[in-house]
Write a protein that holds these residues in place. Structure first.
Motif, mmCIF file in Angstrom:
data_model
loop_
_atom_site.group_PDB
_atom_site.id
_atom_site.type_symbol
_atom_site.label_atom_id
_atom_site.label_comp_id
_atom_site.label_asym_id
_atom_site.label_seq_id
_atom_site.Cartn_x
_atom_site.Cartn_y
_atom_site.Cartn_z
ATOM 1 N N TYR A 105 0.833 -1.199 0.000
ATOM 2 C CA TYR A 105 0.000 0.000 0.000
ATOM 3 C C TYR A 105 0.870 1.253 0.000
ATOM 4 O O TYR A 105 0.618 2.207 -0.747
ATOM 5 N N LEU A 106 1.899 1.248 0.837
ATOM 6 C CA LEU A 106 2.829 2.374 0.908
ATOM 7 C C LEU A 106 3.465 2.628 -0.454
ATOM 8 O O LEU A 106 3.479 3.763 -0.949
ATOM 9 N N LYS A 107 3.968 1.571 -1.054
ATOM 10 C CA LYS A 107 4.612 1.675 -2.368
ATOM 11 C C LYS A 107 3.642 2.233 -3.410
ATOM 12 O O LYS A 107 3.980 3.162 -4.159
ATOM 13 N N PHE A 156 2.815 6.054 -2.717
ATOM 14 C CA PHE A 156 3.912 6.958 -3.058
ATOM 15 C C PHE A 156 4.064 7.066 -4.578
ATOM 16 O O PHE A 156 4.335 8.145 -5.101
ATOM 17 N N ARG A 157 3.866 5.977 -5.280
ATOM 18 C CA ARG A 157 3.920 6.035 -6.750
ATOM 19 C C ARG A 157 2.791 6.884 -7.311
ATOM 20 O O ARG A 157 2.987 7.658 -8.241
ATOM 21 N N LYS A 159 3.495 10.623 -7.195
ATOM 22 C CA LYS A 159 4.772 11.074 -7.752
ATOM 23 C C LYS A 159 4.632 12.398 -8.510
ATOM 24 O O LYS A 159 5.520 13.241 -8.457
ATOM 25 N N ASN A 160 3.519 12.615 -9.176
ATOM 26 C CA ASN A 160 3.326 13.825 -9.979
ATOM 27 C C ASN A 160 2.279 14.759 -9.374
ATOM 28 O O ASN A 160 1.663 15.539 -10.088
ATOM 29 N N ALA A 161 2.094 14.689 -8.067
ATOM 30 C CA ALA A 161 1.102 15.527 -7.389
ATOM 31 C C ALA A 161 1.584 16.971 -7.308
ATOM 32 O O ALA A 161 2.772 17.259 -7.448
ATOM 33 N N THR A 162 0.640 17.855 -7.048
ATOM 34 C CA THR A 162 0.983 19.269 -6.881
ATOM 35 C C THR A 162 1.703 19.457 -5.549
ATOM 36 O O THR A 162 1.657 18.593 -4.673
ATOM 37 N N PHE A 188 -0.073 15.041 1.731
ATOM 38 C CA PHE A 188 0.262 13.621 1.653
ATOM 39 C C PHE A 188 1.358 13.273 2.661
ATOM 40 O O PHE A 188 1.223 12.330 3.451
ATOM 41 N N ILE A 189 2.430 14.053 2.665
ATOM 42 C CA ILE A 189 3.553 13.824 3.580
ATOM 43 C C ILE A 189 3.091 13.979 5.028
ATOM 44 O O ILE A 189 3.445 13.174 5.896
#
Length: 109
Positions: free
Chosen positions: A29-31, A34-35, A38-41, A48-49
């Motif tokens: 789920y973590l992987k 995070f993928r 990857k292209n989020a604002t 997210f962080i």
């Protein structure tokens, strides 16, 4: 982005202390998450962080106190998530709490 990589690694280390099935599901789920981001604002990445830091801190506290992992989500979290996210949470809960087909008598793999 360095902070995201450090957080990712921190969570993987924390997952090592989980039951095997939960570790495998949590790592995947973590992987995937995070993928997906990857292209989020910049704003999306910050939120997210922050949410993953809360998760890591909670998991670390539970492990330090010797408590079982997990817990109920606060009501304000549930009111913010989409129907699809709620479905994903339910599916994850079912996967974690259902005995696996290859578990032994003690429920361990």
């Amino acid at each position: 982005m360095n902070s995201a990589i450090r957080l990712y690694r921190r969570i993987l280390r924390l997952h090592k202390n989980l039951p095997l099935t939960s570790k495998a599901l949590g790592d995947q789920y973590l992987k995937d998450e995070f993928r997906r981001h990857k292209n989020a604002t910049t704003d999306q990445i910050a939120e997210f962080i922050q949410e993953w830091k809360i998760y890591a801190d909670m998991l670390e506290r539970q492990q330090q106190q010797g408590k079982d992992f997990g817990g109920n989500l606060p009501e304000n979290y549930l009111s913010k998530i989409s129907e699809d996210q709620l479905y994903q949470l339910h599916a994850l809960h079912q996967e974690i709490t259902s005995p696996s087909e290859d578990s032994d008598v003690n429920g361990k793999n």
